[in-house]
Scaffold this motif. Structure first.
Motif, PDB file in Angstrom:
ATOM      1  N   THR A 282      45.396 113.000  12.486  1.00  0.00           N
ATOM      2  CA  THR A 282      44.690 113.807  11.626  1.00  0.00           C
ATOM      3  C   THR A 282      44.682 113.240  10.257  1.00  0.00           C
ATOM      4  O   THR A 282      45.873 113.267   9.608  1.00  0.00           O
ATOM      5  N   ASN A 283      43.695 112.550   9.689  1.00  0.00           N
ATOM      6  CA  ASN A 283      43.577 111.991   8.277  1.00  0.00           C
ATOM      7  C   ASN A 283      44.900 111.309   7.645  1.00  0.00           C
ATOM      8  O   ASN A 283      45.489 111.728   6.873  1.00  0.00           O
ATOM      9  N   GLN A 284      45.228 110.463   8.673  1.00  0.00           N
ATOM     10  CA  GLN A 284      46.559 109.606   8.358  1.00  0.00           C
ATOM     11  C   GLN A 284      46.158 108.455   7.640  1.00  0.00           C
ATOM     12  O   GLN A 284      45.363 107.640   7.885  1.00  0.00           O
ATOM     13  N   GLU A 285      47.134 107.824   6.817  1.00  0.00           N
ATOM     14  CA  GLU A 285      47.060 106.579   5.987  1.00  0.00           C
ATOM     15  C   GLU A 285      47.379 105.394   7.056  1.00  0.00           C
ATOM     16  O   GLU A 285      48.699 105.524   7.355  1.00  0.00           O
ATOM     17  N   ILE A 286      46.562 104.429   7.200  1.00  0.00           N
ATOM     18  CA  ILE A 286      46.964 103.169   7.907  1.00  0.00           C
ATOM     19  C   ILE A 286      47.535 102.239   6.702  1.00  0.00           C
ATOM     20  O   ILE A 286      46.747 101.882   5.819  1.00  0.00           O
ATOM     21  N   PRO A 287      48.861 102.005   6.873  1.00  0.00           N
ATOM     22  CA  PRO A 287      49.508 101.134   5.844  1.00  0.00           C
ATOM     23  C   PRO A 287      48.939  99.847   5.757  1.00  0.00           C
ATOM     24  O   PRO A 287      48.760  99.322   4.408  1.00  0.00           O
ATOM     25  N   GLY A 288      48.600  98.900   6.898  1.00  0.00           N
ATOM     26  CA  GLY A 288      48.032  97.815   6.791  1.00  0.00           C
ATOM     27  C   GLY A 288      47.548  97.307   7.760  1.00  0.00           C
ATOM     28  O   GLY A 288      47.352  97.943   8.986  1.00  0.00           O
ATOM     29  N   ILE A 289      47.377  95.733   8.200  1.00  0.00           N
ATOM     30  CA  ILE A 289      46.771  95.140   9.442  1.00  0.00           C
ATOM     31  C   ILE A 289      47.799  95.591  10.565  1.00  0.00           C
ATOM     32  O   ILE A 289      49.003  95.366  10.307  1.00  0.00           O
ATOM     33  N   THR A 290      47.172  95.451  11.748  1.00  0.00           N
ATOM     34  CA  THR A 290      47.968  95.330  12.750  1.00  0.00           C
ATOM     35  C   THR A 290      48.160  94.100  13.377  1.00  0.00           C
ATOM     36  O   THR A 290      47.123  93.094  13.108  1.00  0.00           O
ATOM     37  N   GLY A 291      48.811  93.798  14.310  1.00  0.00           N
ATOM     38  CA  GLY A 291      49.015  92.532  15.074  1.00  0.00           C
ATOM     39  C   GLY A 291      47.778  92.065  15.682  1.00  0.00           C
ATOM     40  O   GLY A 291      47.053  93.109  16.248  1.00  0.00           O
ATOM     41  N   GLY A 292      47.290  90.949  15.742  1.00  0.00           N
ATOM     42  CA  GLY A 292      45.932  90.532  16.189  1.00  0.00           C
ATOM     43  C   GLY A 292      44.697  90.677  15.344  1.00  0.00           C
ATOM     44  O   GLY A 292      43.794  90.488  15.661  1.00  0.00           O
ATOM     45  N   ALA A 293      44.875  91.073  14.103  1.00  0.00           N
ATOM     46  CA  ALA A 293      43.981  91.159  13.091  1.00  0.00           C
ATOM     47  C   ALA A 293      43.088  90.047  13.029  1.00  0.00           C
ATOM     48  O   ALA A 293      43.810  88.780  13.129  1.00  0.00           O
ATOM     49  N   LEU A 294      41.682  89.945  12.557  1.00  0.00           N
ATOM     50  CA  LEU A 294      40.923  88.758  12.257  1.00  0.00           C
ATOM     51  C   LEU A 294      41.533  88.187  11.072  1.00  0.00           C
ATOM     52  O   LEU A 294      41.332  86.861  11.089  1.00  0.00           O
ATOM     53  N   ASP A 295      41.775  89.007  10.027  1.00  0.00           N
ATOM     54  CA  ASP A 295      42.309  88.517   8.700  1.00  0.00           C
ATOM     55  C   ASP A 295      43.119  89.365   7.949  1.00  0.00           C
ATOM     56  O   ASP A 295      43.220  90.767   8.504  1.00  0.00           O
ATOM     57  N   SER A 296      43.335  89.208   6.823  1.00  0.00           N
ATOM     58  CA  SER A 296      44.079  90.154   6.091  1.00  0.00           C
ATOM     59  C   SER A 296      43.384  90.648   4.664  1.00  0.00           C
ATOM     60  O   SER A 296      44.174  91.389   3.715  1.00  0.00           O
ATOM     61  N   ASN A 297      42.175  90.446   4.733  1.00  0.00           N
ATOM     62  CA  ASN A 297      41.161  90.842   3.682  1.00  0.00           C
ATOM     63  C   ASN A 297      41.067  92.208   3.491  1.00  0.00           C
ATOM     64  O   ASN A 297      39.719  92.453   3.896  1.00  0.00           O
ATOM     65  N   GLU A 298      41.913  93.182   3.448  1.00  0.00           N
ATOM     66  CA  GLU A 298      41.634  94.632   3.457  1.00  0.00           C
ATOM     67  C   GLU A 298      40.697  95.279   2.793  1.00  0.00           C
ATOM     68  O   GLU A 298      39.965  96.285   3.258  1.00  0.00           O
ATOM     69  N   GLY A 299      40.292  94.662   1.580  1.00  0.00           N
ATOM     70  CA  GLY A 299      39.494  95.231   0.646  1.00  0.00           C
ATOM     71  C   GLY A 299      37.880  95.060   0.967  1.00  0.00           C
ATOM     72  O   GLY A 299      37.041  95.285   0.414  1.00  0.00           O
ATOM     73  N   GLU A 300      37.587  94.188   2.090  1.00  0.00           N
ATOM     74  CA  GLU A 300      36.356  93.758   2.506  1.00  0.00           C
ATOM     75  C   GLU A 300      36.016  94.332   3.751  1.00  0.00           C
ATOM     76  O   GLU A 300      36.737  94.823   4.596  1.00  0.00           O
ATOM     77  N   PRO A 301      34.501  94.553   4.152  1.00  0.00           N
ATOM     78  CA  PRO A 301      33.891  95.212   5.255  1.00  0.00           C
ATOM     79  C   PRO A 301      34.583  94.173   6.419  1.00  0.00           C
ATOM     80  O   PRO A 301      34.587  93.039   6.256  1.00  0.00           O
ATOM     81  N   GLY A 302      34.420  94.761   7.647  1.00  0.00           N
ATOM     82  CA  GLY A 302      34.938  94.109   8.930  1.00  0.00           C
ATOM     83  C   GLY A 302      34.084  94.501   9.984  1.00  0.00           C
ATOM     84  O   GLY A 302      33.740  95.631  10.113  1.00  0.00           O
ATOM     85  N   PRO A 303      34.248  94.001  11.182  1.00  0.00           N
ATOM     86  CA  PRO A 303      33.539  94.146  12.272  1.00  0.00           C
ATOM     87  C   PRO A 303      34.164  95.145  13.317  1.00  0.00           C
ATOM     88  O   PRO A 303      35.353  95.289  12.942  1.00  0.00           O
ATOM     89  N   ILE A 304      33.891  95.508  14.340  1.00  0.00           N
ATOM     90  CA  ILE A 304      34.289  96.568  15.291  1.00  0.00           C
ATOM     91  C   ILE A 304      34.720  95.204  16.420  1.00  0.00           C
ATOM     92  O   ILE A 304      34.079  94.171  16.533  1.00  0.00           O
TER      93      ILE A 304
END
Length: 324
Positions: A282-304
């Motif tokens: 319920t409405n919890q914060e995701i701290p960062g990327i998880t393993g297997g991410a496409l990139d680490s550019n968290e401020g940008e839009p991304g795909p499913i």
């Protein structure tokens, strides 16, 4: 008279020397103060990109202060889940820490070394196989939203007929049969052509006994799909967890060979996950990327992005409602 001038001159020289000593002392104090402040500058979250011989690999680091003076943290590599860092060593703007292997082959620990350079960090990583790569990191964005989203039109990402709107990462094994998107064996992952920021996502899926998959939000945060027994204690790496970060309240799985649903809302870093009609995150914060991410550019839009390299998986519906 000459004697008086000599004495006066010597006094001036002594005074000048004292002034220079004071200035030097103040300079050293300033440098020391700057070094001390740099340790504080390391605290926080960092989006990291590793240069693996010309190929970019995403990574992530969080550094926290434990007690009065000990730095600890979490580290995410290009694979695996978030790994705890027992101690981050820091000295004169430079830092280092080690982490043991997780899913990787090789016997030695990973060694991460770096330095604070203004509002960025950079350094090297030596893998458990002894390979050494350079990396650079920037402060991860907060992604705070100041107003509730206004939802746009719903989009069917899977048309029930073919792979239009999707591309495979590597040799494609995905097929569409009788309106079902199927990965019959381990192979390539599947990425949507469209990219999104904030959204509501509805997914209907079915897995076989012992299989494993996942749905990546913005291509960076995995919601785990795994054949986890309903009675098993919940974990962030089991069914419906945000891989390595967020643990669901329970494993509300229906079991293998059964159609199940995820309803996921992502606004900034805040995520809500509803599994088979029951809210487990319920409405919890995701701290960062998880393993297997496409990139680490968290401020940008991304795909499913759908994981297809861990066993058979099927999808019947993939529907998204993006924020305007």
């Amino acid at each position: 008279m000459r004697k008086n001038l000599f004495v006066f001159g010597m006094s001036c020289l002594l005074m000048l020397g004292s002034a220079e000593s004071i200035l030097a002392s103040e300079k050293n104090i300033a440098v020391n103060q700057k070094t001390e402040a740099s340790a504080k500058d390391l605290i926080g979250r960092w989006d990291i990109t590793i240069d693996e011989n010309g190929k970019s690999a995403p990574s992530w680091l969080e550094v926290k202060l434990s007690g009065l003076k000990t730095l600890v943290g979490y580290f995410v590599g290009s694979s695996g889940s978030a790994r705890p860092v027992a101690k981050v060593n820091f000295d004169n703007g430079k830092f280092s820490f080690t982490i043991p292997p997780q899913w990787e082959d090789g016997g030695q620990d990973f060694v991460i070394e770096g330095e604070v350079t203004g509002d960025a960090i950079q350094g090297t990583i030596t893998t458990n196989e002894g390979k050494k790569y350079n990396w650079k990191g920037v402060k991860a964005p907060y992604l705070k939203r100041t107003a509730a989203p206004v939802w746009g039109k719903t989009i069917n990402l899977f048309n029930g007929k073919d792979l239009t709107g999707w591309k495979a990462m590597g040799q494609n094994q995905w097929i569409v049969k009788d309106g079902v998107l199927t990965s019959p064996r381990s192979g390539a992952n599947l990425i949507s052509d469209q990219k999104f920021t904030d959204f509501k996502l509805h997914v209907e899926f079915r897995y076989q006994k012992g299989s494993n998959s996942g749905v990546y939000l913005r291509g960076r945060h995995e919601v785990q799909i795994e054949d986890s027994p309903k009675e098993q204690h919940p974990s962030s790496v089991l069914f419906s967890g945000i891989y390595g970060f967020l643990t669901p309240s329970e494993i509300n799985a229906l079991g293998p060979n059964t159609w199940q649903t995820f309803d996921i809302t992502l606004i900034g870093r805040m995520v809500t996950v509803v599994v088979n009609g029951k809210t487990v995150i319920t409405n919890q914060e995701i701290p960062g990327i998880t393993g297997g991410a496409l990139d680490s550019n968290e401020g940008e839009p991304g795909p499913i992005y759908i994981q297809g390299d861990h066993g058979p998986i099927e999808f019947k519906k993939i529907v998204i409602t993006p924020a305007k």
